[in-house]
Design an enzyme around this catalytic site. Structure first.
Site, PDB file in Angstrom:
ATOM      1  CG  PHE A 222      -1.854  -1.222   1.221  1.00 44.68           C
ATOM      2  CD1 PHE A 222      -2.793  -1.444   0.231  1.00 44.68           C
ATOM      3  CD2 PHE A 222      -1.709  -2.171   2.226  1.00 44.68           C
ATOM      4  CE1 PHE A 222      -3.585  -2.592   0.234  1.00 44.68           C
ATOM      5  CE2 PHE A 222      -2.484  -3.319   2.245  1.00 44.68           C
ATOM      6  CZ  PHE A 222      -3.430  -3.533   1.251  1.00 44.68           C
ATOM      7  CD  GLU A 226       6.976   4.443  -4.027  1.00 46.53           C
ATOM      8  OE1 GLU A 226       5.732   4.443  -3.919  1.00 46.53           O
ATOM      9  OE2 GLU A 226       7.590   5.273  -4.727  1.00 46.53           O
ATOM     10  NE  ARG A 304       0.995  10.265  -8.203  1.00 45.94           N
ATOM     11  CZ  ARG A 304       0.612   9.963  -9.447  1.00 45.94           C
ATOM     12  NH1 ARG A 304      -0.592  10.302  -9.878  1.00 45.94           N
ATOM     13  NH2 ARG A 304       1.407   9.319 -10.263  1.00 45.94           N
ATOM     14  NE  ARG A 336      -5.306   0.862  -3.275  1.00 44.95           N
ATOM     15  CZ  ARG A 336      -5.916  -0.299  -3.025  1.00 44.95           C
ATOM     16  NH1 ARG A 336      -6.148  -0.658  -1.788  1.00 44.95           N
ATOM     17  NH2 ARG A 336      -6.297  -1.088  -3.993  1.00 44.95           N
ATOM     18  CG  PHE A 338       2.646   8.901  -4.234  1.00 47.53           C
ATOM     19  CD1 PHE A 338       3.406   8.030  -3.483  1.00 47.53           C
ATOM     20  CD2 PHE A 338       3.312   9.897  -4.945  1.00 47.53           C
ATOM     21  CE1 PHE A 338       4.796   8.119  -3.447  1.00 47.53           C
ATOM     22  CE2 PHE A 338       4.700  10.001  -4.917  1.00 47.53           C
ATOM     23  CZ  PHE A 338       5.439   9.104  -4.169  1.00 47.53           C
ATOM     24  CB  ALA A 503       3.137   5.297  -9.811  1.00 44.78           C
ATOM     25  CD  GLU A 706      -1.256   4.938  -6.502  1.00 40.74           C
ATOM     26  OE1 GLU A 706      -0.908   4.956  -7.694  1.00 40.74           O
ATOM     27  OE2 GLU A 706      -0.734   5.652  -5.630  1.00 40.74           O
TER      28      GLU A 706
HETATM   29  N1  MTE Z   1      -3.693  -4.079  -3.486  1.00 33.63           N
HETATM   30  C1  MTE Z   1      -3.323  -4.984  -2.555  1.00 33.63           C
HETATM   31  N2  MTE Z   1      -4.065  -6.080  -2.389  1.00 33.63           N
HETATM   32  N3  MTE Z   1      -2.216  -4.788  -1.783  1.00 33.63           N
HETATM   33  C2  MTE Z   1      -1.443  -3.658  -1.910  1.00 33.63           C
HETATM   34  O1  MTE Z   1      -0.439  -3.506  -1.203  1.00 33.63           O
HETATM   35  N4  MTE Z   1      -1.108  -1.514  -3.088  1.00 33.63           N
HETATM   36  C3  MTE Z   1      -1.764  -0.435  -3.809  1.00 33.63           C
HETATM   37  C4  MTE Z   1      -2.532  -0.977  -5.006  1.00 33.63           C
HETATM   38  N5  MTE Z   1      -3.345  -2.083  -4.628  1.00 33.63           N
HETATM   39  C5  MTE Z   1      -1.822  -2.682  -2.879  1.00 33.63           C
HETATM   40  C6  MTE Z   1      -2.961  -2.955  -3.672  1.00 33.63           C
HETATM   41  C7  MTE Z   1      -0.847   0.589  -4.262  1.00 33.63           C
HETATM   42  S1  MTE Z   1      -0.354   1.787  -3.180  1.00 33.63           S
HETATM   43  C8  MTE Z   1      -0.407   0.639  -5.543  1.00 33.63           C
HETATM   44  S2  MTE Z   1       0.589   1.870  -6.091  1.00 33.63           S
HETATM   45  C9  MTE Z   1      -0.750  -0.395  -6.511  1.00 33.63           C
HETATM   46  O2  MTE Z   1      -1.575  -1.404  -5.961  1.00 33.63           O
HETATM   47  C10 MTE Z   1       0.538  -1.022  -7.012  1.00 33.63           C
HETATM   48  O3  MTE Z   1       0.325  -2.051  -7.893  1.00 33.63           O
HETATM   49  P1  MTE Z   1      -0.044  -1.807  -9.441  1.00 33.63           P
HETATM   50  O4  MTE Z   1       0.915  -0.779  -9.932  1.00 33.63           O
HETATM   51  O5  MTE Z   1       0.145  -3.135 -10.028  1.00 33.63           O
HETATM   52  O6  MTE Z   1      -1.453  -1.317  -9.478  1.00 33.63           O
HETATM   53  N1  HPA Z   2       3.568   7.601  -7.465  1.00 33.22           N
HETATM   54  C1  HPA Z   2       3.893   6.618  -6.604  1.00 33.22           C
HETATM   55  N2  HPA Z   2       5.096   6.405  -6.182  1.00 33.22           N
HETATM   56  C2  HPA Z   2       6.045   7.218  -6.621  1.00 33.22           C
HETATM   57  C3  HPA Z   2       5.784   8.254  -7.511  1.00 33.22           C
HETATM   58  C4  HPA Z   2       4.466   8.455  -7.961  1.00 33.22           C
HETATM   59  O1  HPA Z   2       4.151   9.344  -8.748  1.00 33.22           O
HETATM   60  N3  HPA Z   2       6.927   8.887  -7.746  1.00 33.22           N
HETATM   61  C5  HPA Z   2       7.854   8.243  -7.011  1.00 33.22           C
HETATM   62  N4  HPA Z   2       7.335   7.231  -6.339  1.00 33.22           N
HETATM   63 MO1  MOS Z   3       1.542   3.060  -4.262  1.00 32.95          MO
HETATM   64  S1  MOS Z   3       1.350   4.568  -2.889  1.00 32.95           S
HETATM   65  O1  MOS Z   3       2.252   4.130  -5.459  1.00 32.95           O
HETATM   66  O2  MOS Z   3       2.834   2.209  -3.607  1.00 32.95           O
END
Ligand code: MTE
Ligand code: HPA
Ligand code: MOS
Length: 757
Positions: A222, A226, A304, A336, A338, A503, A706
């Protein structure tokens, strides 16, 4: 296609960091962290702890061979505090013992004298004292100041939000094993394997090639992993390097909650100007981001916030300024959305307040200002393939907003102890890392001689389903059964220099890289088939594991084709590299085209509040979401539901509190409540906005990780709407979360009364 992890997860067979078999000789690490939020370390005595039977060594800043520095964007954060401490929970030492219990016992024997210094927890106070992490930034289009005079309505106010604990089910952790020649292998629960590798190399004083980072999967990230998974990976690697023994750290929940940063609280001011016909002509916002004690990802998060300061609305005159304020809290980090949700909460608050003062419904203002193709955002991007209006229109036609409003009104006129409230929440979220440079990814594909396929990418599976999507991409590219494809762990020696999985762009970036790699192999396979079958190259295709030539099935199938390629000494391995085209951003002008595309949607939230107790239940959330052309609806629905509920939690019951000494008060699951099955909306209805999808999205399936969180913003305004229905004297306030206590106070607030917030 079903999530490839579903059976493993529900049967408990999926492997997480803490499930790795323990290697003989492993040491267990426990972090000694600062008991004070700000102060000078006057003396430290580790002798009693070191003498405790079973303690092997205690590491401090003095043991670091390289740099004592973990700051990713700004080098302002030590791995171990040295001389001064800046937040409660800041790591000072790392205790290594034969068992974790011993390490915890030894922790109590460390004697430290800290001379306390003044503690700041409020970002406005930090700004007043000039405690900024980096200079403020302003995004501007037009000139709001000169336009306010000619507006029919001008409304000002404040909107604040608190933080949010990530509460990934799997806590932070790492397990490092010393290998030969000073090489160390780190198993980490991180969204950013390369960040762990780079920082470990820096701290250990070795080149990056001596550090290997491997990630199986995360039990949730979440954003909290990161870059805040990095210190634990680095500490265990350092300990492994120095002791020549494997070192494991799997954090306890309360340690994790105390030591790690969270979603950024913000304190913000707004001024909004509208015309008689409800067009927003001018908007000014000033954001005070509570960054905590070091930069961490705050510069990117703050950026952001500015990008999303106007959410789904076109406003011709905007000035948005943000300050990143240094306080004595753990450095706040990615979560999530950001920073986007924080920016969007302020414009939604401004609209709610304007609606109240003008005497219209918020939705009338929302609808009158939705973005269109050709509109210029304050950051210079011209909107195209904009679906803000389509989402809204589809919401109206699918769910009959007016009927729902009438039902709420009817209920409210018939009930005095319960009231209902309703709110509509449009969203618009930009997809791409705001830092253009980060928008690239790689994938490595091996086709084995038996026709099975191994895929490595830079993507980290954290529950969002990216591995399932990667299997789909490879299987679709080769037109083979998905069971032939195996997703390997994420490992820095197979896929290097990766951006974190974040992201919402993980599937887009890694999926496109994977497609490129697969297509290169496919081209070679087609050449093999052409040679073997002696047919025209332009008519060859692979379909359902068969080689088709000029529309007819040949004798060659996938397995025999691979065998043929193998004996012909054709390479069955490929690497793919993808970087997002078109995007750019010029920070000196604060203008550009930072996002590959935007994701849109709109939701209606209805809530019932109990006017005697102040508690509430969400009756339903009905929403229209822009999936593009979803490549996996069950996975994407999971993201919508999870994101929505996480957003509602942040706006309502999740109350993150620090006291004036900088101590986290909601420091355990008994005091920090997240939504459970009883508190989720009784109904979640998801309608798909039918579109062709976007070219920049993997298989035209738009990013979904997100954006849905921001539907949850509507929870605040739905509750507010219900409170107002019970108590017309209630004065709108914008300070999330709207806890049951706040609801109760709002219900019985009287005109002229100042209610503590
Ligand atoms: N969904 C689950 N089940 N667990 C997670 O940790 N992280 C969220 C989202 N959904 C998360 C989640 C966040 S903060 C992001 S940025 C995106 O998933 C990252 O994965 P994606 O880029 O494949 O969407
Ligand atoms: N989103 C999420 N994570 C990040 C970003 C962004 O735009 N830039 C750097 N880390
Ligand atoms: Mo999601 S806050 O960009 O890990």
């Amino acid at each position: 296609m079903k999530n490839i992890d579903s059976i493993g997860h529900v049967t408990g067979r999926s492997l997480y960091l803490d499930d790795l078999p323990t290697i003989q000789g492993t040491l267990f690490g426990v972090v000694f962290d600062s008991p004070k939020a700000h102060g000078k370390i006057k003396s430290a005595d580790y002798s009693k702890a070191e003498d405790f039977p079973g303690v092997v060594r205690i590491l401090t800043s003095k043991d670091i061979p390289g740099e004592n520095q973990i700051g990713g964007i700004i080098p302002d954060e030590p791995l171990f505090a040295d001389g001064e401490v800046h937040f409660m929970g800041q790591p000072i030492a790392f205790i290594l013992a034969d068992t974790e219990t011993i390490a915890y016992k030894a922790k109590k024997l460390i004697e430290m004298e800290i001379e306390e210094l003044p503690v700041i927890t409020d970002p406005r106070e930090a700004r007043a004292k000039d405690q900024l992490i980096f200079p403020p930034r302003t995004f501007q289009v037009g000139d709001p100041e000169s336009v306010f005079d000619s507006c029919d309505y001008v409304i000002e106010g404040e909107a604040d939000n608190e933080g949010q604990e990530h509460l990934y089910i799997e806590t932070q952790g790492a397990y490092s094993v010393p290998m030969e020649n000073g090489h160390v292998r780190i198993s980490s629960s991180t969204q950013g394997p390369t960040a762990v590798q780079r920082t470990a190399a820096r701290v250990l004083g070795v080149p990056m090639h001596k550090v290997e980072v491997d990630v199986i999967r995360l039990g949730g990230g979440f954003g909290g992993k990161e870059d805040q998974a990095t210190p634990w990976g680095v500490m265990t690697a350092l300990a492994a390097q120095l002791t020549k023994r494997p070192v494991k750290l799997a954090m306890h929940r309360m340690d994790d909650m105390r030591m790690t940063g969270k979603r950024h609280p913000y304190r913000s001011d707004f001024k909004i100007g509208l015309s008689k016909d409800l067009k927003i002509l001018a908007y000014e916002a000033t954001f005070h981001q509570n960054a905590g004690a070091a930069a961490d990802l705050s510069p990117a998060v703050m950026e952001r916030t500015l990008f999303h300061a106007t959410n789904s609305y076109f406003i011709p005159n905007v000035k948005a300024t943000a300050y990143s304020c240094r306080t004595n809290l753990p450095p706040n980090t990615a979560f999530r959305g950001f920073g986007g949700p924080q920016g969007m909460f302020v414009i939604e608050s401004a609209i709610a307040k304007a609606a109240e003062e003008i005497g219209v419904k918020p939705r009338e203002i929302q609808k009158a200002n939705l973005l269109n193709d050709g509109d210029e955002m304050p950051y210079g991007q011209i909107m195209d393939q904009c679906l803000a209006k389509n989402s809204w229109d589809s919401l109206e036609s699918s769910f009959d907003i007016k009927k729902l409003e009438a039902e709420v009104e009817a209920f409210n006129s018939e009930n005095s102890d319960f009231k209902k409230g309703i709110a509509i929440q449009p969203i618009c979220f930009g997809i791409s890392f705001t830092n253009t440079m980060m928008n690239n990814a790689r994938a490595l594909v091996h086709v084995y001689s038996d026709g099975s396929v191994g895929v490595s990418t830079g993507a980290v599976e954290m529950g969002q389903g990216v591995n399932t999507k990667m299997v789909q991409v490879a299987a679709d590219a080769f037109s083979i059964d998905p069971s032939r494809v195996k997703l390997e762990t994420t490992n820095t020696t197979r896929v290097a220099n990766t951006s974190p999985s974040a992201a919402s762009a993980t599937s887009d970036l890694n999926g496109k890289a994977l497609q490129i790699a697969c297509n290169k192999i496919l081209d070679r396979l087609k050449e093999v088939a052409v040679k073997k079958l002696g047919v025209d190259a332009s008519t060859i295709e692979l379909k359902d594991e068969k080689v088709i030539s000029a529309g007819t099935e040949s004798d060659l199938d996938w397995k025999s084709l691979i065998q043929e390629a193998f004996v012909s000494r054709v390479s069955l391995t490929e690497n793919g590299h993808y970087s997002t085209p078109i995007i750019h951003f010029d920070k000196s002008k604060e203008k550009g085209h930072p996002f590959a595309y935007h994701v849109y949607g709109a939701a209606i939230l209805t809530v019932t509040i109990d006017c005697i107790r102040g508690r509430y239940d969400f009756d339903s959330v009905k929403l229209v979401h822009d999936f593009g052309k979803s490549m996996n609806l069950p996975v994407d629905h999971g993201q919508i539901e999870g994101g929505l509920v996480q957003g509602i939690g942040w706006m309502t019951m999740e109350e993150l509190l620090y006291d004036k000494e900088g101590k986290l008060m909601s420091n355990a699951l008994s005091t920090y409540k997240i939504p459970d099955i009883y508190s989720v909306p009784k109904e979640i209805a998801i309608k798909h906005l039918e579109t062709e999808g976007h070219e920049a999205a993997i298989q035209k399936s738009k990013a979904v990780g997100e954006p849905p969180l921001m539907y949850g913003l509507g929870a605040y305004f739905a509750i507010q709407n219900a409170v107002k229905a019970f108590n017309p004297d209630y004065q709108l306030k914008f300070h999330a979360p709207f806890t049951p206590e706040k609801v109760l106070m709002g219900l019985y607030e009287k005109v002229g009364e100042v209610v503590p917030d």
